[in-house]
Every structure is written in C-alpha cells, then in structure tokens.
Design an enzyme around this catalytic site. Structure first.
Site, mmCIF file in Angstrom:
data_model
loop_
_atom_site.group_PDB
_atom_site.id
_atom_site.type_symbol
_atom_site.label_atom_id
_atom_site.label_comp_id
_atom_site.label_asym_id
_atom_site.label_seq_id
_atom_site.Cartn_x
_atom_site.Cartn_y
_atom_site.Cartn_z
ATOM 1 C CG ASP A 120 1.046 5.835 7.090
ATOM 2 O OD1 ASP A 120 1.726 5.886 6.054
ATOM 3 O OD2 ASP A 120 0.395 4.827 7.427
ATOM 4 C CG ASP A 125 -0.027 -1.654 7.726
ATOM 5 O OD1 ASP A 125 0.112 -0.603 8.370
ATOM 6 O OD2 ASP A 125 -0.591 -1.714 6.612
ATOM 7 C CD GLU A 162 -1.926 0.529 11.698
ATOM 8 O OE1 GLU A 162 -2.857 1.156 12.244
ATOM 9 O OE2 GLU A 162 -1.929 0.211 10.507
#
Length: 506
Positions: free
Chosen positions: A392, A291, A339
C-alpha cells in the site's frame, strides 16, 4: 531466529502470458530468493480478483485465482497443446497486467484443459472435491450462476436464487451441471499447481507468507452462501459496511464497502466460519498475515448509503473471545502475522499482546522528524516484522522524491546517508540501500523488502494507492529486471545482520 524475505505478488512475476503464474516463473523466483539468502516469500492474496481487479475484493475467500494457472505446466500434464495458447496476445506492456485480456482469453483455454482431465488426474480431482467440500460446492455453483446471469452480482439474480430457496437451487444445479463441474476443475488445477509450487519452495528452504483479507466482498460465494454471518437486512442488503476513517492515506478515509460481520451470530456457533477459513489458510501457506488485524479489536463501521468513510463510528470487535476459540481449534502457536497498521489504540495493543502475534513496522511511517515513532527501527521489538514498504506504500525512492524536505532530511540522516545525491545511482541507489540497511539492522525477527525497492524503482511501480479504485494491482516485472538485481548485495546484508543461516555460508 533472524530472517528476511521479499514481498512479491505472484501476478507481478514475468511470464509470456500476461500475468505471473504458478509455473516456471514462480520456480525461477524461488531460485532467486535462495540465491539472495532469503527465507520468506511474501505474496498478496491468491484468491480470484473481483471489483477493481483487487485481491481484497474476491469472489471467494477460499478459491484460487484462475489467472495464475500456468499453461506450460498444463501442457506437460497433457492437458494443452502449445498451439492452443501460444499465439494469443496478452498485451504489449510487460510491466502491466491487462486484466481485460485475461478475462477475455484465459477461461476459454482452461475449458480445453479441464475437458481433458482423465486417469490419475481424474482420481485426484475426485479426492480434491471431497477434501474441499466445505467451500467448493458453493463456490462452483455461485460462479456458474454468475456466468449464467452475465456476470451480475448475486443481488441481481432472481430472488429465489438470492435467498437460496431449495427448489430453485436444485433446478439451477441440474441445468448448470457441466458448468459447475468446470469451475470445480479450475480450482483443482489451481491447487494442483499450488501444492507443487509450495513443495518446490520447501525443497529450497523458502517459506511462503500468505495474506488473508479480514473482510470478504459482498458479491462473493462467502456472503451468498452464509448471509447469516453478516449484518444484512431482510432484503439481504448490507446495513453497515467496512472501511477506515481519514488518515495519512486518504482525507476522506477509505470506503471499502465490504459487509460487516455479525459477530454476535458468529459467537453463537463458536466462530466456526472463521475457524474454517483460517484453517484453510494455514494449510495453504507456511505463515498467514491477517490484513487489517485491528478490526478484531475495534472496527470502523460506516452506514451502507454513505458516500465517504468520514461518516462512521468505532465498534468493538470480538477481541480474544474469537482468538481463544481459534487457539482451541488450531493451537496457540499458529504462525500468524498481525497487520496492525492504521489508526492505533490501546485495544489493538492489548489484543496484540494477548495473542502474542508479531505486528508490523514500516520504516516509511517513522520519518517524522518531530516524533519518536514506533516505526523507527530502534523502537522495534524482536516479535515484529519490519518492512521497507508494504504493497500500500509508495516505493522508497518514490517516497524520497515526494516527501517534504524536513522528512527526507531526517530519513537520510537517520539512515546514515551522506551526501546530496540521494536521487542518483541507478538500480537500488545508495540512499535506498541506507534505508534498507536500517530496517535490516532492526531487532525485528523478520525484515521484508518489496521487489520494487530491490530495484530502486520510483512511484510508477507501486502496487496500490489506497482509496483510489482504479489502475491498481497491475505492476509486473521482467526476467531481465530480476536478473539485474544484485543478489550478492542482499545475501551480504543478510549475513552481516545475521538474517541468513548459517550466517557465513558463501
């Protein structure tokens, strides 16, 4: 090889016990993935949830989430009796996780199960403790002291415990011996069930994409046990904290509050902390999604006393100096997804090129009628993962409803949807399918869809709203909902766009 998968958090799975678990509900979902011709199951972090019930604010970057331990599987092992857990209320809304009820009831039942570990399981527990000693001892001690002090952050503990003074640690360790053993056994039960689930996935040709948050929570065993790895002052308080500047998600930016790594200190010992953490993740999952990868190139650093993320500055990250050490230790072909979303820059592009990790594309980000976005499927390179949405984002139907007219018109035209009834059609309407198929047609080696978009759900089913600290991470679904999904449709487009092998397997 072109493949596809589904984004579905374990906590969102249907189960009778208030939250998705590693038991039958997860095995059933693996069977669903197999029926739908999928290759990957992408999940969110499986670590214990902390502040705001977020898996990105965990008490440990190594530990497993006790809420995911399955009671029925513990019963099969002889560790529980059904009457000890079956009558407990976990809430009356099967579409939402009630974390307060989990906190109130789960651990008392786990204490019963842990007290009955014996025989072969006890031998396996001893082996587990030896294999996981790099993190397990600190985590179990941290959780025991945390409970002893009513759940307070370690920064509220007595100063001698904050600073891990030897005499204080030895004294509290002796006082809390039974509690420390309990927390170790909880982790043993989690990973015992996890290993069985991962083996079941392998038997069904399903690979699991795990999620590694780049930052760790300040109130965590990681920071308490290794303060030297973070930018803390002489009182062990953060000097700077993590977040990201204002963007499309938030006008004030996102103030995450995680402590910033002391990259200079980490470099001195060859980034051993990161190598250990990533090694653990690669053993846990088939593929690891890191992430906020862009922070390895440069990161947004915010003064710890700031109220928003507007006040901050970009600071260089470790870049390839870190990944060269990782490659030396773990190999250059480690299955890692970067990501790379958010504020972009040449340094991120270069780091992605140098590591050769696949980056991410999200079609929802591409629907600007006045630009040729890199997120549009026709611009995707094979070495990328193409998403309908991420955890998200709004769902694709929710986005269609909330987008301005020009963006919506461009999106539907780009994806070859004809007609005016884009909001109609029930589960996974024709408008949603046109967007899904645009992602599936992309050159990206992997295409991922969230379960909510397989169902055609609206905004009320989204998993997270970035920058909003409350009422996230609660989405759940039911067995009836999963059973109602047209798995044959998804199997068909996987075959049609050559994302399922053999492509013509009926």
């Amino acid at each position: 090889m072109r493949t596809a998968g589904i984004l579905m958090p374990i906590t969102s799975l249907p189960s009778p016990y208030g939250v998705g678990t590693l038991g039958q509900c997860a095995r059933d979902f693996i069977q669903f993935l197999h029926r739908a011709g999928q290759t990957y199951w992408q999940i969110l972090p499986i670590c214990p949830t902390g502040y705001g019930d977020s898996p990105y604010q965990s008490f440990s970057s190594y530990a497993g989430n006790p809420y995911m331990i399955d009671f029925d599987d513990l019963k099969k092992e002889g560790l529980l009796q059904e009457e000890e857990y079956a009558s407990i209320s976990w809430g009356d809304n099967p579409a939402r996780v009630d974390y307060s009820l989990l906190y109130s009831h789960k651990f008392s039942i786990l204490r019963i199960a842990c007290s009955r570990i014996s025989g072969v399981l006890s031998e396996r527990f001893q082996t587990f403790c030896k294999e996981q000693n790099v993190w397990l001892n600190d985590y179990a001690l941290y959780m025991s002291i945390k409970d002893y002090h009513g759940g307070q952050s370690w920064k509220e503990w007595p100063e001698t415990l904050q600073k891990r003074e030897k005499d204080s640690l030895e004294a509290i360790h002796q006082e809390l011996t039974d509690e420390i053993l309990f927390w170790k056994k909880v982790q043993f039960l989690f990973f015992y069930q996890w290993d069985r689930l991962k083996a079941y996935a392998e038997e069904n040709n399903i690979k699991i994409i795990g999620d590694l948050p780049i930052y760790v929570s300040y109130d965590s065993a990681d920071v308490w046990a290794h303060p030297e790895e973070f930018q803390l002052d002489e009182n062990l308080c953060p000097i700077e904290v993590a977040g990201c500047p204002p963007d499309g998600f938030s006008a004030d930016g996102q103030l995450w509050g995680n402590p910033i790594y002391d990259w200079a200190a980490m470099k001195k010992d060859g980034y051993s902390w990161w190598i250990s953490r990533l090694s653990h993740a690669l053993k846990t999952y088939d593929t690891v999604r890191i992430d906020h990868f862009r922070a390895f190139a440069s990161y947004w650093e915010i003064p710890a006393d700031s109220k928003t993320a507007k006040v901050g500055k970009w600071v260089d990250g470790p870049k390839m100096d870190l990944f060269n050490k990782i490659f030396d230790a773990l190999g250059s072909n480690a299955p890692i997804i970067a990501e790379d979303l958010g504020v972009f820059g040449d340094d991120v592009v270069k780091l992605l090129e140098d590591t050769k990790f696949p980056g991410m594309k999200v079609i929802q980000f591409g629907f600007d009628p006045n630009s040729d976005s890199s997120h549009l499927p026709h611009n995707a390179a094979p070495n990328s993962i193409n998403y309908v949405v991420t955890h998200d984002n709004n769902t694709i139907l929710g986005w269609l409803w909330e987008a301005d007219e020009s963006e919506r018109a461009f999106a539907l035209d780009y994806c070859h949807f004809k007609g005016d009834n884009w909001g109609e059609g029930g589960y996974c309407s024709a408008s949603c399918r046109s967007i899904i198929e645009a992602v599936w047609q992309s050159a990206s080696n992997i295409a991922i869809i969230a379960l909510q978009d397989m169902c055609g759900f609206g905004s009320d089913a989204r998993m997270n709203i970035p920058g909003v600290p409350e009422k996230n991470w609660r989405f759940r679904t039911t067995r009836d909902t999963i059973d109602s999904i047209d798995s044959e449709y998804f199997k068909k487009i996987n075959a049609l766009y050559r994302r399922m092998y053999p492509a013509f397997d009926k």
